[in-house]
Enzyme design. Structure first.
Site, PDB file in Angstrom:
ATOM      1  N   CYS A 187      -5.330  -3.544   8.815  1.00  0.00           N
ATOM      2  CA  CYS A 187      -4.703  -4.066   9.178  1.00  0.00           C
ATOM      3  C   CYS A 187      -3.252  -3.211   9.147  1.00  0.00           C
ATOM      4  O   CYS A 187      -2.981  -2.714   9.081  1.00  0.00           O
ATOM      5  CB  CYS A 187      -4.197  -5.632   8.690  1.00  0.00           C
ATOM      6  N   GLY A 240      -6.330  -1.563  13.554  1.00  0.00           N
ATOM      7  CA  GLY A 240      -7.247  -3.030  13.424  1.00  0.00           C
ATOM      8  C   GLY A 240      -7.588  -3.059  14.719  1.00  0.00           C
ATOM      9  O   GLY A 240      -6.315  -2.988  15.643  1.00  0.00           O
ATOM     10  N   ASN A 258      -0.747  -6.316   5.026  1.00  0.00           N
ATOM     11  CA  ASN A 258      -2.376  -4.924   5.019  1.00  0.00           C
ATOM     12  C   ASN A 258      -1.989  -4.267   3.104  1.00  0.00           C
ATOM     13  O   ASN A 258      -1.280  -4.854   2.117  1.00  0.00           O
ATOM     14  CB  ASN A 258      -0.906  -4.138   5.359  1.00  0.00           C
ATOM     15  N   GLY A 259      -3.070  -4.818   3.044  1.00  0.00           N
ATOM     16  CA  GLY A 259      -3.643  -4.312   1.579  1.00  0.00           C
ATOM     17  C   GLY A 259      -4.981  -5.299   0.571  1.00  0.00           C
ATOM     18  O   GLY A 259      -4.946  -5.661   2.128  1.00  0.00           O
ATOM     19  N   CYS A 266      -1.936   5.955  -1.256  1.00  0.00           N
ATOM     20  CA  CYS A 266      -3.049   5.710  -0.473  1.00  0.00           C
ATOM     21  C   CYS A 266      -2.834   7.159   0.159  1.00  0.00           C
ATOM     22  O   CYS A 266      -2.749   7.547   0.900  1.00  0.00           O
ATOM     23  CB  CYS A 266      -3.281   5.239   0.131  1.00  0.00           C
ATOM     24  N   TYR A 284      -7.413  10.367   7.142  1.00  0.00           N
ATOM     25  CA  TYR A 284      -7.370   9.764   8.022  1.00  0.00           C
ATOM     26  C   TYR A 284      -6.954   8.852   8.488  1.00  0.00           C
ATOM     27  O   TYR A 284      -6.886   8.757  10.140  1.00  0.00           O
ATOM     28  CB  TYR A 284      -8.779   9.415   8.079  1.00  0.00           C
TER      29      TYR A 284
END
Length: 581
Positions: free
Chosen positions: A96, A122, A196-197, A331, A337
């Protein structure tokens, strides 16, 4: 960075400079208990945020490279080519994106535009919550941002304070219940949250809350946060958030909204990105990526630091340290990506990172070729870097259709590689008789890569050489990314030569892991590489795993135990290889 080192947050806290907001259109009244410094005894330090801004075929073999992979059940390792539910590009999916805006009379409309910019994070659900006259109004729906919202719905979201969310989520008729932002009322008012997570201790937290009478309406881990806030005995509201976050483990970048405040929170490891910006009228904006700030003409100021809570109200922007935090573990896949190339993530340009990945591939894995092409869209920048370094022309050998949804009607007479052909069309005039280097960002299961190689050769390519702008993926992610189980990851079961044979290319090379870390330089220890190493910064004691298809759990039709294949029990702690590396 030592475990008790609060820098760089502490460097900001040492410079208390008030930051008044220019809010000519504000409709939110200031409560009598504005957050004073004395309200935080024995809790995180608090300061006003300073005014200075910052620059911006072959069966899978038995052996496994990932120590956690034995936990996972085997499921459909080679999905049928002709499934009506198109598994889009066989890529990991960011769960998300979030946005929050304070101090603009068109907050909900700006949220709507910012969510458009974050749509790549998302595509299956979107929502906005806005505040007007101390009332939280919410609109959520299934589908793209443009499908969920229209002029009429945005008209019903007035006010100068709003948060928004886009979601890649699970399937099922009740999926709408899991679309955020969530809004809840408790004894001191109402609160909305967008997250988000992924929380790795969600299941145990939920079980404890249910034992004490909490009732859950969704299967989302985000709902746990609302319950923890509601039962907290801390005052004022922001300390309830801090109290709740101290119980969370895993990844979370969240924005909260109350009747008069916007709060942004990032977990102590900083797994997922969250940035802060400001519009020319003084409105404060938080978003998952800087591309959202660009669209709504907000100037990027800085990231929300790992372990930081930022509180925005009429008195300004105030910064809290959640707790002494460990070394950040951001991350790395955001740069490989997830993020758009025009974003700045973790202080680095995504475009520049991917371009350098391509250059490294050209240097360390050269091959005689006539043209370089990309698997669009995520492989394009790395392919440009490869072509420039190799001195070979970059050509558009694959054309991507942007108008294909996740489901479609297939003709009764089966068409081989139908799903991939709907998305990607080879250009015969570019490919015929050529030795082709194809650059892609990653290989997950390998099924899509094998189809792409076949498409290119059927279009006349003489040779097809695959170059992958990331190291081999051997581990699932538990920090907010929807990935297959480790058992389904082809690089966890095969070496590069076995994968090359499986996908049918003439050669195959991955971005070397050591070269990736060397490129990141002094920032290298601040990234999470669990998907490449199988070593997890936060122990995944409760492993939430999606199946090959969408994981169906609507939170209503059964308990967690009744969900087959959705949850797996982790090994005892002594058997897990956990590392901050």
């Amino acid at each position: 960075m030592a475990a008790t080192n609060l820098s760089p947050v502490s460097s900001y806290l040492a410079k208390p400079a008030p930051l008044p907001l220019n809010q000519p259109h504000t409709h939110i009244s200031l409560p009598s208990n504005v957050l004073p410094k004395s309200s935080f005894p024995h809790k995180p330090c608090l300061s006003h945020y300073p005014t200075s801004s910052h620059t911006h075929k072959t069966p899978l073999s038995v052996s496994s490279k990932n120590p956690l992979s034995d936990l996972f059940p085997s499921k459909n390792q080679c999905p049928e080519d002709h499934s009506l539910d198109f598994d889009d590009d066989d890529k990991p999916r960011e769960e998300c994106g979030v946005v929050g805006i304070f101090g603009d009379s068109e907050a909900s409309r700006l949220c709507y535009l910012a969510l458009h910019a974050l749509q790549h994070r998302g595509q299956e659900g979107a929502g906005i919550v806005a505040v007007k006259d101390d009332v939280l109004q919410s609109v959520t729906g299934v589908g793209l941002v443009s499908e969920v919202f229209n002029e009429s719905k945005l008209h019903h979201l007035p006010g100068d304070l709003a948060i928004g969310h886009v979601r890649y989520s699970t399937a099922g008729s009740s999926m709408l219940k899991n679309v955020q932002p969530f809004v809840a009322g408790y004894r001191f008012g109402s609160v909305g949250v967008a997250h988000n997570g992924n929380l790795v201790n969600y299941r145990s937290l939920r079980a404890k809350l249910e034992e004490t009478g909490s009732i859950f309406n969704t299967s989302s881990d985000t709902e746990v946060v609302l319950h923890l806030i509601a039962i907290s005995k801390d005052r004022p509201f922001v300390l309830r958030i801090v109290d709740a976050c101290e119980k969370l483990e895993g990844a979370y970048s969240m924005v909260f909204l109350t009747e008069d405040k916007l709060v942004a929170v990032r977990d102590p490891f900083g797994f997922r990105p969250l940035v802060m910006g400001r519009r020319s009228n003084g409105a404060v904006v938080f978003a998952s990526e800087t591309c959202a700030l660009d669209l709504i003409e907000a100037t990027y100021e800085r990231e929300v630091f790992p372990g930081e809570v930022l509180v925005v109200d009429k008195s300004g922007v105030q910064s809290l340290c959640l707790m002494p935090h460990p070394q950040p573990k951001q991350c790395i896949f955001e740069h490989i990506y997830f993020a758009l190339p025009n974003s700045v993530i973790f202080g680095r340009s995504v475009y520049e990172s991917r371009y350098r990945f391509g250059e490294i591939l050209a240097t360390e894995s050269p091959v005689d070729c006539d043209i370089v092409i990309a698997v669009p869209d995520s492989g394009v920048v790395a392919a440009l870097g490869y072509a420039a370094k190799a001195g070979v022309p970059f050509q558009q050998g694959l054309i991507r259709s942007h108008y294909v949804g996740r489901t479609f009607i297939e003709p009764s007479q089966k068409i081989r590689d139908f799903g991939v052909k709907l998305k990607l069309s080879p250009v015969r005039a570019v490919l015929e008789g050529k030795r082709v280097v194809v650059v892609d960002d990653s290989i997950v299961r390998g099924t899509t890569s094998s189809k792409i190689v076949r498409l290119l050769k059927e279009a006349g390519a003489k040779e097809v050489h695959m170059r992958i702008a990331s190291p081999p993926i051997i581990g699932s992610c538990y920090y907010g990314v929807d990935t297959p189980s480790s058992e389904e990851l082809i690089s966890n079961r095969m070496n590069a030569e076995e994968i090359r044979e499986f996908i049918g290319s003439d050669s195959l090379s991955f971005l070397p892991f050591d070269s990736l870390k060397k490129l990141l330089g002094s920032d290298s220890p601040n990234y999470c590489y669990a998907c490449f190493s199988g070593k997890y910064p936060v122990e995944p004691r409760e492993l939430k795993v999606k199946g090959v298809g969408d994981f169906v759990d609507d939170g209503i039709n059964g308990s967690l135990e009744s969900i087959g294949g959705g949850w797996v029990q982790a090994k005892p702690k002594t058997e897990l290889e956990v590392s901050g590396a």
